[in-house]
Design a protein around this motif. Sequence first.
Motif, PDB file in Angstrom:
ATOM      1  N   GLY A 109       0.803  -1.215   0.000  1.00 43.51           N
ATOM      2  CA  GLY A 109       0.000   0.000   0.000  1.00 43.51           C
ATOM      3  C   GLY A 109       0.837   1.266   0.000  1.00 43.51           C
ATOM      4  N   TRP A 110       2.076   1.167  -0.503  1.00 42.60           N
ATOM      5  CA  TRP A 110       2.993   2.311  -0.491  1.00 42.60           C
ATOM      6  C   TRP A 110       2.987   3.026  -1.834  1.00 42.60           C
ATOM      7  CZ3 TRP A 110       7.943  -0.512   1.663  1.00 42.60           C
ATOM      8  CH2 TRP A 110       7.676  -0.973   2.973  1.00 42.60           C
ATOM      9  N   GLU A 111       3.432   4.283  -1.804  1.00 39.91           N
ATOM     10  CA  GLU A 111       3.594   5.089  -3.006  1.00 39.91           C
ATOM     11  C   GLU A 111       5.071   5.136  -3.388  1.00 39.91           C
ATOM     12  OE1 GLU A 111       1.759   9.298  -4.371  1.00 39.91           O
ATOM     13  OE2 GLU A 111       3.143   9.438  -2.661  1.00 39.91           O
ATOM     14  N   VAL A 112       5.345   5.056  -4.696  1.00 35.41           N
ATOM     15  CA  VAL A 112       6.724   5.114  -5.181  1.00 35.41           C
ATOM     16  C   VAL A 112       6.896   6.332  -6.078  1.00 35.41           C
ATOM     17  CG1 VAL A 112       8.544   3.958  -6.490  1.00 35.41           C
ATOM     18  CG2 VAL A 112       6.963   2.599  -5.091  1.00 35.41           C
ATOM     19  N   LEU A 113       7.924   7.124  -5.781  1.00 37.28           N
ATOM     20  CA  LEU A 113       8.289   8.254  -6.620  1.00 37.28           C
ATOM     21  C   LEU A 113       9.555   7.899  -7.395  1.00 37.28           C
ATOM     22  CD1 LEU A 113       7.787  11.417  -4.357  1.00 37.28           C
ATOM     23  CD2 LEU A 113       6.192  10.389  -5.984  1.00 37.28           C
ATOM     24  N   GLY A 114       9.505   8.042  -8.707  1.00 38.30           N
ATOM     25  CA  GLY A 114      10.693   7.836  -9.528  1.00 38.30           C
ATOM     26  C   GLY A 114      11.445   9.145  -9.665  1.00 38.30           C
ATOM     27  N   ILE A 115      12.721   9.154  -9.278  1.00 39.32           N
ATOM     28  CA  ILE A 115      13.543  10.358  -9.320  1.00 39.32           C
ATOM     29  C   ILE A 115      14.191  10.464 -10.700  1.00 39.32           C
ATOM     30  CG2 ILE A 115      15.343  11.678  -8.160  1.00 39.32           C
ATOM     31  CD1 ILE A 115      12.927  10.844  -6.381  1.00 39.32           C
ATOM     32  N   ARG A 116      14.036  11.590 -11.366  1.00 36.93           N
ATOM     33  CA  ARG A 116      14.561  11.783 -12.712  1.00 36.93           C
ATOM     34  C   ARG A 116      16.053  12.121 -12.694  1.00 36.93           C
ATOM     35  NH1 ARG A 116      10.971   9.863 -16.517  1.00 36.93           N
ATOM     36  NH2 ARG A 116       8.839  10.337 -15.846  1.00 36.93           N
ATOM     37  N   GLN A 117      16.787  11.520 -13.623  1.00 33.98           N
ATOM     38  CA  GLN A 117      18.205  11.828 -13.818  1.00 33.98           C
ATOM     39  C   GLN A 117      19.033  11.682 -12.541  1.00 33.98           C
ATOM     40  OE1 GLN A 117      19.326  12.227 -16.922  1.00 33.98           O
ATOM     41  NE2 GLN A 117      17.210  12.046 -17.635  1.00 33.98           N
ATOM     42  N   ALA A 118      18.750  10.610 -11.801  1.00 31.30           N
ATOM     43  CA  ALA A 118      19.528  10.272 -10.602  1.00 31.30           C
ATOM     44  C   ALA A 118      19.529  11.433  -9.608  1.00 31.30           C
ATOM     45  CB  ALA A 118      20.937   9.858 -11.005  1.00 31.30           C
ATOM     46  N   THR A 119      20.678  11.696  -8.992  1.00 34.12           N
ATOM     47  CA  THR A 119      20.740  12.746  -7.968  1.00 34.12           C
ATOM     48  C   THR A 119      20.528  14.133  -8.557  1.00 34.12           C
ATOM     49  OG1 THR A 119      23.153  12.720  -8.185  1.00 34.12           O
ATOM     50  CG2 THR A 119      22.194  11.460  -6.367  1.00 34.12           C
TER      51      THR A 119
END
Length: 359
Positions: free
Chosen positions: A34-44
Amino acid sequence: MGERKRIGVLTSGGDCAGLNPVIRSVVLRADTYGWEVLGIRQATHGLMSDPPQATVLNPKDMNPLLTAGGTMLGTTNKGNPFAFPMADGTLEDRSEEIIRGYHQLGLDAMIGVGGDGSMAILRKLAQQGNWNLVGIPKTIDNDVGVTERSVGFDTAMNIATEALDRLHFTAASHSRVIILEVMGRDAGHIAISAGIAGGANIVLIPEIPYSLDKVCAKLKERQEQGKTYSLIVVAEAVKSVGGEAITVTDGGGECRLGGVGQHLSEQICDRQVADTRVTVLGHVQRGGIPSPLDRLIGSAFGVAAVDLIAAGEFDRIVTWQNRKVVSVAIKDAIAHYRDVDPYGTLVKTARGLGIYLGD
């Protein structure tokens, strides 16, 4: 189901096949909690932006990623955040900007997918910024310590093997020596593995010093035995005859490994041993559809990484050991560089098959 969490995932360093299956696995496993995942663009670099560049990853959109090459999130292998190159030529510590991005997004944990260099940087950021970090190893070089398999290696090795399969026919047709230069950074895993699987006659890797005179003698010996062509696989980190690293400089002024195949070709031709041609696979090894094994490893790593977060186990990286996923401390995983063992199974196998290793 427990407390709802928001976790981030980023891919760092060079791209490779298998990253998208990792992202897919993280999202699907997190959804079961039941968790949300955020994809981070272009690494750090995505966390360095203000506001941070991140996208909510929907489980319903994940299935096409299983067979997609590269990384949907983008990546970068440039710009150490602790010494970030600025437009005026100076270096600036921008780590606090990245740390602020993590907290601005309200993340409970971060899954970082990268090689040993990326892991070292991410761990330092995590310690400085009080992140909850879990790592997943990826590199076509397969040189991350402790783990037997890194995401991306199998596909790269398959591509190199397929190249050898094709080169056999053209080499035989013209009675030539064809040299295949493959990636691998400072390790010879791709070269030795593809050399065995693809039936190469000579394999040169950085872990075993070679003699050009002996290589030429081996080529002449094959000719005298009526073997009209030969295939040589050489890892990009193999040094010149004089012992220097061979590099090329790209249009942006960056110096990287490359060119040893052409160097060997010129040396062999100068000795009038054989007519030679060179094939450099380059970034072809990073692209394309991930192999079934990279999909499997990536999926297993993604599930295990999310489960580590659920168990509250951080500063750890998932690894493949004895056909199981085992987590170890990140500091232990990156402390041991994994190159080809000159006395290991692959080298023994190559020698047992009559593949000449240059020594």
